[in-house]
Motif scaffolding. Structure first.
Motif, PDB file in Angstrom:
ATOM      1  N   ARG A 230      34.587  50.422 -38.882  1.00  0.00           N
ATOM      2  CA  ARG A 230      34.618  51.879 -38.809  1.00  0.00           C
ATOM      3  C   ARG A 230      35.653  52.493 -39.741  1.00  0.00           C
ATOM      4  O   ARG A 230      35.726  53.711 -39.864  1.00  0.00           O
ATOM      5  CB  ARG A 230      34.902  52.333 -37.375  1.00  0.00           C
ATOM      6  N   GLY A 231      36.483  51.657 -40.363  1.00  0.00           N
ATOM      7  CA  GLY A 231      37.551  52.160 -41.215  1.00  0.00           C
ATOM      8  C   GLY A 231      37.049  52.560 -42.589  1.00  0.00           C
ATOM      9  O   GLY A 231      35.871  52.400 -42.944  1.00  0.00           O
ATOM     10  N   SER A 232      37.967  53.081 -43.388  1.00  0.00           N
ATOM     11  CA  SER A 232      37.635  53.477 -44.749  1.00  0.00           C
ATOM     12  C   SER A 232      37.400  52.238 -45.613  1.00  0.00           C
ATOM     13  O   SER A 232      37.678  51.101 -45.205  1.00  0.00           O
ATOM     14  CB  SER A 232      38.767  54.312 -45.342  1.00  0.00           C
ATOM     15  N   VAL A 233      36.906  52.477 -46.818  1.00  0.00           N
ATOM     16  CA  VAL A 233      36.655  51.366 -47.743  1.00  0.00           C
ATOM     17  C   VAL A 233      37.955  50.636 -48.069  1.00  0.00           C
ATOM     18  O   VAL A 233      38.003  49.407 -48.088  1.00  0.00           O
ATOM     19  CB  VAL A 233      35.986  51.892 -49.032  1.00  0.00           C
ATOM     20  N   ALA A 234      39.028  51.400 -48.314  1.00  0.00           N
ATOM     21  CA  ALA A 234      40.315  50.779 -48.628  1.00  0.00           C
ATOM     22  C   ALA A 234      40.826  49.941 -47.464  1.00  0.00           C
ATOM     23  O   ALA A 234      41.430  48.880 -47.655  1.00  0.00           O
ATOM     24  CB  ALA A 234      41.336  51.862 -48.997  1.00  0.00           C
ATOM     25  N   THR A 235      40.557  50.389 -46.242  1.00  0.00           N
ATOM     26  CA  THR A 235      40.990  49.637 -45.064  1.00  0.00           C
ATOM     27  C   THR A 235      40.252  48.312 -44.941  1.00  0.00           C
ATOM     28  O   THR A 235      40.820  47.318 -44.473  1.00  0.00           O
ATOM     29  CB  THR A 235      40.761  50.488 -43.798  1.00  0.00           C
ATOM     30  N   ARG A 236      39.001  48.280 -45.363  1.00  0.00           N
ATOM     31  CA  ARG A 236      38.192  47.065 -45.213  1.00  0.00           C
ATOM     32  C   ARG A 236      38.494  46.010 -46.263  1.00  0.00           C
ATOM     33  O   ARG A 236      38.034  44.864 -46.137  1.00  0.00           O
ATOM     34  CB  ARG A 236      36.702  47.424 -45.257  1.00  0.00           C
ATOM     35  N   ARG A 303      37.714  46.701 -57.318  1.00  0.00           N
ATOM     36  CA  ARG A 303      36.567  47.056 -58.169  1.00  0.00           C
ATOM     37  C   ARG A 303      35.261  47.009 -57.387  1.00  0.00           C
ATOM     38  O   ARG A 303      34.351  47.797 -57.629  1.00  0.00           O
ATOM     39  CB  ARG A 303      36.495  46.107 -59.368  1.00  0.00           C
ATOM     40  N   TRP A 304      35.178  46.077 -56.450  1.00  0.00           N
ATOM     41  CA  TRP A 304      33.939  45.882 -55.698  1.00  0.00           C
ATOM     42  C   TRP A 304      33.806  46.910 -54.568  1.00  0.00           C
ATOM     43  O   TRP A 304      32.741  47.515 -54.387  1.00  0.00           O
ATOM     44  CB  TRP A 304      33.899  44.455 -55.130  1.00  0.00           C
ATOM     45  N   LEU A 305      34.886  47.103 -53.809  1.00  0.00           N
ATOM     46  CA  LEU A 305      34.874  48.051 -52.692  1.00  0.00           C
ATOM     47  C   LEU A 305      35.571  49.329 -53.152  1.00  0.00           C
ATOM     48  O   LEU A 305      36.798  49.447 -53.059  1.00  0.00           O
ATOM     49  CB  LEU A 305      35.586  47.452 -51.467  1.00  0.00           C
TER      50      LEU A 305
END
Length: 561
Positions: A230-236, A303-305
């Motif tokens: 449920r977190g942001s992209v940076a969190t994942r 780069r990917w996320l």
């Protein structure tokens, strides 16, 4: 059946004990824990050591992963340093597995007794919170003893022996089974210790036990990914990177598994000890192999996320990270930042009142009124987020901050409602009827409006920093603003008596405006009360300013004229 229930209850007690230790440490250290983490990321060795130490305190690598993922999501730490912390966290978790593999049954009653005494006698203090940690550690050691006791009858059961002996000797199924058990129990440590106990009782073959341990490590990585969905992209990014390290480690370890039991027998005669030493060796090898690759993996993940473009509407909460809820001190900071975001929107609405008045800008007025929906949505989101934070997990200071945030957001929501009504009145009573204020009346309203903006900025500063001097200054503004309201109401009466045309046609709107601006100022000044009360400075009454001579005119009497 009874023996199986006893075993399941002992496993549940083990998981519960790790949860109590984790929450107890978070309550004991609070913000200090994340400050220590943030300060110790200057080099890869220090990041490894800090991750190891924090995880040994929390008894959960998943908790460390979620804490660091929140830091990465807020750009407080780089992804590469956080990956190094997670390699250290896995080593810390495996070290605790080695410690708990010893016979600590004698320690369990002592820890529980001392912990309960400390917790009951000083529940709200640091002593009580440390007692909670001791209770959790005592429950962990007690659960391990109960697991061993529960497995003795199972060993003698032909049915259980047949089921366990029927487990496939292939590594991949065992790997998947270990990962599934770790995810379901929310604790790879519990599965590793359970596997070691079952192997020591002869219920699991050595290669099967090692496959389950590899799977438990893989499952801990999956837990981090699932917990941050449920977190942001940076969190994942961090959980994904940590899982990739574990997958790579499993791929490298699988070809060696058939030879490992013979090698482990040279290190330890006990099968249980061999299992936990393999767990430790696997995570130490991961750290040594991949710590130098954290920078490369971090660049690839970034780069990917990639973050999606920011939404055009500000209604969506920007700082309420669900991942931070497991760390109450961090969640409090998230709520405070979102409350300031809400206040920024209120300030935009308030600042827009003057151009609407001056230029009869109907379109701007309608845009500003719609922003109240955003303020209301943010208030609801912040309130719901705060209710998800465990009040028991907060220290006394954090509990006061929780209350401050609730009070602040309520005041901002009510200010937004008042501004919406003010703008509606301006549309109905001035713009659509093509009326205008007298020059003196407009100057008075503009002066009150400018003072109100200054007070709102001061109120936001008081909320952010909690400065007692600024809070007292803000409270004094309540008396000043009240005096100005009475003074300008009396001036308006003078203009009415002089039959000033513009004052007569806008009289109702003029008096409502200065009354509403005073109400907004009262809500702003209310921000000071929790700060002064928590610092014991509210007992001294706010310094009353001398009222202007016109203050003797009651507002109701003015409106009746």
């Amino acid at each position: 059946m009874t023996e199986l229930l006893n075993l399941l209850a002992a496993i549940a007690l083990l998981v519960w004990g790790t949860f109590i230790v984790r929450t107890g440490v978070l309550r004991l250290f609070g913000e200090n824990l994340r400050h220590v983490l943030a300060r110790s990321l200057g080099s890869r060795p220090s990041a490894l050591l800090s991750g190891m130490g924090v995880t040994m305190l929390l008894q959960s690598g998943t908790a460390t992963c979620m804490l660091m993922a929140s830091f990465v999501g807020r750009q407080l730490v780089p992804t590469s340093a956080a990956l190094a912390v997670m390699l250290g966290a896995d080593m810390g978790s495996s070290l605790m597995a080695v410690v708990f593999s010893f016979d600590l049954s004698w320690l369990s009653p002592l820890l529980i007794f001392v912990g309960v005494v400390m917790f009951i006698s000083r529940e709200k203090s640091a002593v009580g919170r440390f007692g909670r940690v001791l209770i959790g550690l005592g429950l962990i050691t007690l659960a391990l003893h109960l697991i061993m006791e529960s497995t003795h009858p199972l060993v003698a059961s032909p049915v259980v022996r047949a089921l366990l002996s029927a487990m496939p000797r292939e590594i991949v199924p065992n790997l998947l089974m270990g990962a599934l058990l770790a995810v379901l129990s929310y604790s790879s440590l519990a599965i590793v210790l359970l596997t070691a106990t079952l192997a020591a009782q002869g219920l699991l073959a050595p290669t099967v036990a090692l496959g389950l341990v590899l799977g438990a490590n893989l499952g801990s990585g999956l837990l981090g990914v699932l917990s941050t969905l449920r977190g942001s992209v940076a969190t994942r990014r961090l959980p994904v990177g940590n899982l990739l390290f574990k997958v790579a480690g499993c791929v490298l370890a699988i070809p060696l598994l058939p030879q490992l039991p013979a090698w482990l027998q040279l290190a330890a005669p006990s099968v249980a000890r061999q299992v936990v030493l393999f767990h430790l060796g696997f995570n130490v090898a991961l750290a040594l192999l991949f710590v130098a690759a954290t920078g490369v993996l971090a660049q690839w993940l970034e780069r990917w996320l990639t973050e999606p473009p920011a939404p055009l509407t500000p209604a969506r909460p920007q700082h309420l990270d669900p991942m931070a809820l497991d760390t109450p001190s961090l969640a409090i900071s998230c709520a405070a930042r979102e409350a300031l975001h809400q206040a920024d929107i209120v300030e935009t609405m308030l600042r827009g009142i003057e151009p609407v008045l001056r230029h009869d800008d109907l379109e701007l007025a309608q845009q500003l009124r719609k922003m109240d929906d955003t303020v209301d949505a943010l208030y609801s989101a912040i309130k719901f987020y705060l209710t998800q934070i465990s009040r028991e997990a907060l220290s006394e200071r954090e509990g006061r901050r929780w209350t401050d945030i609730v009070s602040f957001t309520i005041n901002m929501e009510q200010i937004g409602d008042i501004i919406e009504r003010v703008l509606q009145d301006i549309e109905d009573k001035k713009i659509r009827k093509k009326r205008r204020f007298s020059d003196a009346g407009m100057a008075e309203i503009v002066h009150l409006h400018q003072r109100l903006l200054q007070n709102l900025r001061l109120g936001m500063s008081v909320f952010l920093e909690g400065n007692v001097h600024d809070a007292q200054k803000l409270l004094e503004e309540k008396a000043r603003f009240r005096n100005l309201e009475h003074e300008y109401a009396a001036s308006h009466i003078v203009r009415l008596q002089a039959n000033t045309p513009h004052s007569i046609e806008t009289s109702s709107l003029h008096l409502d405006l200065i009354s509403d601006l005073k109400r907004i100022n009262s809500h702003i000044c209310s921000i000071a009360y929790p700060i002064l009360e928590s610092n014991g400075a509210l007992a001294a009454p706010a310094r009353q300013l001398p009222a202007a001579s016109a203050a003797a005119v009651p507002m109701q009497q003015v409106k009746d004229v």
